[in-house]
Enzyme design. Structure first.
Site, PDB file in Angstrom:
ATOM      1  N   ASP A 172      23.274  18.736   7.625  1.00  0.00           N
ATOM      2  CA  ASP A 172      21.892  18.491   7.201  1.00  0.00           C
ATOM      3  C   ASP A 172      20.993  19.666   7.556  1.00  0.00           C
ATOM      4  OD1 ASP A 172      22.240  16.130   5.928  1.00  0.00           O
ATOM      5  OD2 ASP A 172      21.672  14.862   7.627  1.00  0.00           O
ATOM      6  N   ASP A 230      28.026   9.001   1.244  1.00  0.00           N
ATOM      7  CA  ASP A 230      27.490   9.279   2.581  1.00  0.00           C
ATOM      8  C   ASP A 230      27.986   8.245   3.585  1.00  0.00           C
ATOM      9  OD1 ASP A 230      25.929  10.494   4.515  1.00  0.00           O
ATOM     10  OD2 ASP A 230      24.031  10.237   3.444  1.00  0.00           O
TER      11      ASP A 230
HETATM   12  C1  DGJ Z   1      22.382  12.046   5.334  1.00  0.00           C
HETATM   13  C2  DGJ Z   1      22.753  13.149   4.396  1.00  0.00           C
HETATM   14  O1  DGJ Z   1      23.409  14.162   5.082  1.00  0.00           O
HETATM   15  C3  DGJ Z   1      21.501  13.657   3.699  1.00  0.00           C
HETATM   16  O2  DGJ Z   1      21.814  14.751   2.889  1.00  0.00           O
HETATM   17  C4  DGJ Z   1      20.881  12.544   2.922  1.00  0.00           C
HETATM   18  O3  DGJ Z   1      21.740  12.153   1.890  1.00  0.00           O
HETATM   19  C5  DGJ Z   1      20.590  11.370   3.842  1.00  0.00           C
HETATM   20  N1  DGJ Z   1      21.723  10.981   4.597  1.00  0.00           N
HETATM   21  C6  DGJ Z   1      20.097  10.194   3.065  1.00  0.00           C
HETATM   22  O4  DGJ Z   1      19.921   9.085   3.847  1.00  0.00           O
END
Ligand code: DGJ
Length: 731
Positions: free
Chosen positions: A547, A477
């Protein structure tokens, strides 16, 4: 594939359906753009550069050299010497001057495609690829360059890039370097770009191309949620199936600029490359700079063909992971299930219930390390938090494996929390400007990856986590953008190199990772889909798309993403309702059917959702296995777009041998008193008889030509957000 007409000095690059021609003109050897479009036979077409009309070439009409430079259709534009359109390259030479003009010196036709050192790039694979390397130079400032054009015949793609070398005995600063430029006559084009935001990535925007400059770009240190390293010039009123379309896709994950400029003479200059803002790269004597590449394609039959060209190109010639050709494990990720509130017991409960539904992997997301119980701390401290993960990471992974699931983990390696042991020990490892408090974002800073010891530290953390247990998947990430671009490591002359060096370091880290852990399934992610770009696909076969897991919002996000990227790359999960991002409630079935058009997985607490929803999971997973080969490898056709019609969406995938097809139909808004809907399908074999099943029930048998021309009639479903799966097979 590549030929050269010596008399006319025209190069012709042919793919199956397109030709791309460039020419050398006048005694000074200016390199001009001649033609790009449907495949043609002749290469004696230097007249297209309009060099036989006013203002003529400088050797014939030196008094109007400026007018020549300002109107000549160039392949790579100089700066500040007469062409007042945007230049492709700018420098600051040892005398502080910025002018530059590269002209042709020689060329070479290479079988294959040279790699771009340190950068992701397309590769020939099993196919025969040829590359034209055109050597250019500006003797006044001692700059040499090579323009590369690689021809991918079947995919109708031409890949362009440039390397430059300082041959003088003094340093020169490169302050701008576009990877490609192309001038052509304007034909009442429209410009298609992708815009967005967190949770609303890659929305399609089409607008008329007016005079002056129109651009999209990123100066965020990543390709970004907001604008996308892609641009298409689209003939006015082009559709999925009709109209001329030129696509330009940048294989890079950092700051970029994509620009179209319509000039006084109705020509269009397209350029694409690293954004010149915040970019100043010092080349010492003998140093070389390798610019990232642009994948161009031309379709004479609408956007759909452009999409299929890119899907084939990226599947066959960009994604290297062995998982590209494999059905990926159906995973369940605990982010939306628990956020930071989890421990070993909770994860094992989820794993047991998941296993009983047929799920194949558990992914432990953010919050397992340091003191991380919310997003305010611990990035950089990659030691497991044994208060939560009681018994340690290996114990948890072993237990999950015993239940019968594989195990995956989340990390955010490029970051450092101000509240972390790492920051307390190494405050100078964060990107920051002297005498300014750096801007926090999600309460975190970005690590200065220009420092070799930071790269070593980061790699050490990742590899020791991966080696500590049987971890088969990593979600990498990146949750904030780069601000305050200063490095305590780089010298005064090199501060402008930070953003590009940062991206190079990310590539270096991921290259090491995929080399050392060849069986690891890597999924890139950036606060959802802020780094969903071809550069990252070189390392990971899939990227978390957004997300926003709401099935209806996903229709638009996945439509924009699939315009360029194969469905096998789009991280898509079924989540709980009301949806955590938009509050919408959609049927569990629709959520499953929409996620089927991506990598497919779950992002919910399977111990808490309703028994009805739980009971639907096994059948959804069965569908995933039934259709995944087709979804991963098939040709993509868009039948209807909710974005355009505000009522329903419909996507069709057809296998390469045309024996099988999948149609996913989503009625977003139910409407009263409407006739049934006629779907005119695409891509089938006109002569073949197909058996059509809706939701596993045979409804009709018809020839491909009937399904494509007369259409398939489906009754309007009852309600909002309802989906239907139609499976079509050779009868
Ligand atoms: C952003 C990601 O897109 C989410 O799926 C998740 O992993 C969060 N970060 C965790 O902080």
């Amino acid at each position: 594939m590549i030929s050269y007409n010596k008399e006319k000095r025209v190069f012709k690059l042919d793919t199956e359906n397109t030709s791309y021609c460039i020419g050398v003109v006048d005694k000074e050897n200016f390199l001009g753009h001649v033609y790009y479009g449907p495949r043609i036979t002749d290469d004696s077409i230097d007249y297209l550069m309009r060099i036989f009309e006013n203002p003529f070439v400088p050797s014939q009409n030196e008094r109007d050299r400026g007018s020549f430079l300002d109107s000549f259709p160039t392949e790579y534009a100089g700066s500040f010497l007469g062409d007042f359109r945007e230049g492709s390259i700018q420098v600051r030479d040892k005398n502080g001057h910025e002018a530059v003009q590269l002209t042709y010196r020689s060329h070479e036709i290479i079988v294959g495609k040279p790699e771009l050192k340190g950068l992701p790039s397309t590769f020939p694979g099993k196919d025969h690829v040829e590359t034209l390397a055109v050597k250019m130079a500006d003797d006044t400032i001692g700059l040499e360059a090579v323009l590369y054009y690689s021809v991918f015949e079947k995919e109708d793609c031409i890949v362009r890039s440039i390397t430059v070398k300082n041959t003088f005995d003094a340093p020169i600063h490169l302050t701008k370097i576009m990877s490609m430029t192309m001038d052509m006559d304007s034909e009442d084009f429209e410009l298609l770009t992708l815009y967005g935001s967190w949770a609303r990535e890659r929305q399609i925007d089409i607008r008329p191309l007016g005079y002056g400059k129109t651009s999209v770009g990123s100066i965020r240190g990543e390709s970004s949620h907001q604008e996308h390293p892609f641009m298409a010039l689209v003939e006015k009123n082009a559709t999925q199936d009709v109209g001329r379309v030129y696509g330009f896709s940048f294989v890079y994950s950092g700051n970029f600029l994509a620009q179209a400029q319509k000039s006084q003479f109705d020509s269009v200059r397209i350029m694409m490359g690293i954004h010149p803002d915040c970019f100043d790269f010092e080349l010492k004597s003998g140093d070389e700079f390798v610019a990232p590449e642009v994948v161009m394609t031309f379709s004479a039959s609408g956007l759909g063909q452009m999409t299929r060209n890119y899907h084939d190109m990226y599947r066959e010639h960009l994604i290297r992971s062995p998982y590209k050709d494999r059905t990926r494990p159906v995973l369940i990720n605990n982010w939306e299930a628990t956020y930071f509130d989890f421990d070993t017991d909770k994860l094992l409960d989820i794993a047991r219930q998941a296993k009983s539904c047929g799920i194949e992997m558990l992914v432990m997301d953010d919050g397992w390390f340091g003191q991380r119980n919310d997003d305010n701390s611990s990035l950089g401290d990659w030691q497991v938090n044994e208060d939560k993960i009681k018994g340690g990471l290996k114990y948890l992974v072993d237990e999950v494996n015993k239940i019968g699931l594989k195990f995956g983990i989340w990390m955010e390696p490029e970051m450092i929390s101000p509240d972390s042991d790492l920051y307390r020990a190494h405050p100078d490892w964060a990107i920051a400007l002297p005498n300014r408090t750096p801007s926090k974002s999600r309460n975190q800073y970005v690590l200065d990856l220009t420092r070799p010891e930071v790269v070593e530290y980061v790699y050490g953390c990742i590899s020791s986590v991966l080696k500590s247990a049987n971890i088969e998947y990593l979600k990498w990430d990146m949750n904030r953008q780069i601000t305050d671009p200063g490095s305590l490591y780089l010298g005064k002359e090199n501060q402008g190199e930070l953003c590009h060096r940062f991206v190079l370091a990310v590539y270096e880290l991921q290259e090491r990772l995929v080399t050392d852990f060849p069986d690891l399934l890597l999924e890139n992610c950036s606060g959802g889909g802020a780094r969903f770009d071809p550069g990252m696909l070189y390392y990971s076969p899939q990227i978390w798309c957004s997300d926003d897991t709401d099935a209806i919002e996903r229709l638009k996000i996945q439509e924009g993403t699939a315009l360029i990227y194969p469905l096998s790359t789009m991280g898509a999960h079924v989540s709980d309702c009301p949806n955590h991002t938009v509050g919408r409630t959609t049927p569990f079935k629709t959520r499953g059917d929409v996620a089927l058009l991506g990598t497919f997985g779950y992002e919910l607490d399977v111990t808490k959702i309703s028994p009805d929803d739980v009971s639907m999971i096994p059948a959804q997973i069965e569908n995933f296995h039934k259709y995944n080969d087709l979804v991963r490898n098939g040709d993509y056709y868009r039948i209807a777009s909710f974005r355009e019609n505000n009522v329903f969406d419909c996507v069709q995938i057809v296998s390469k041998d045309k024996k099988e097809s999948l149609v996913v139909f989503v009625q977003v808004l139910g409407r009263p008193n409407c006739h049934s809907r006629n779907l005119r399908l695409k891509g089938l074999d006109p002569k073949r008889v197909y058996r059509v099943e809706a939701e596993n029930e045979e409804i009709i048998r018809l020839h491909g030509d009937t399904l494509m021309n007369a259409g398939l009639m489906i009754a309007n479903p009852w309600g909002d957000n309802v989906s239907i799966i139609i499976h079509i097979r050779e009868a």
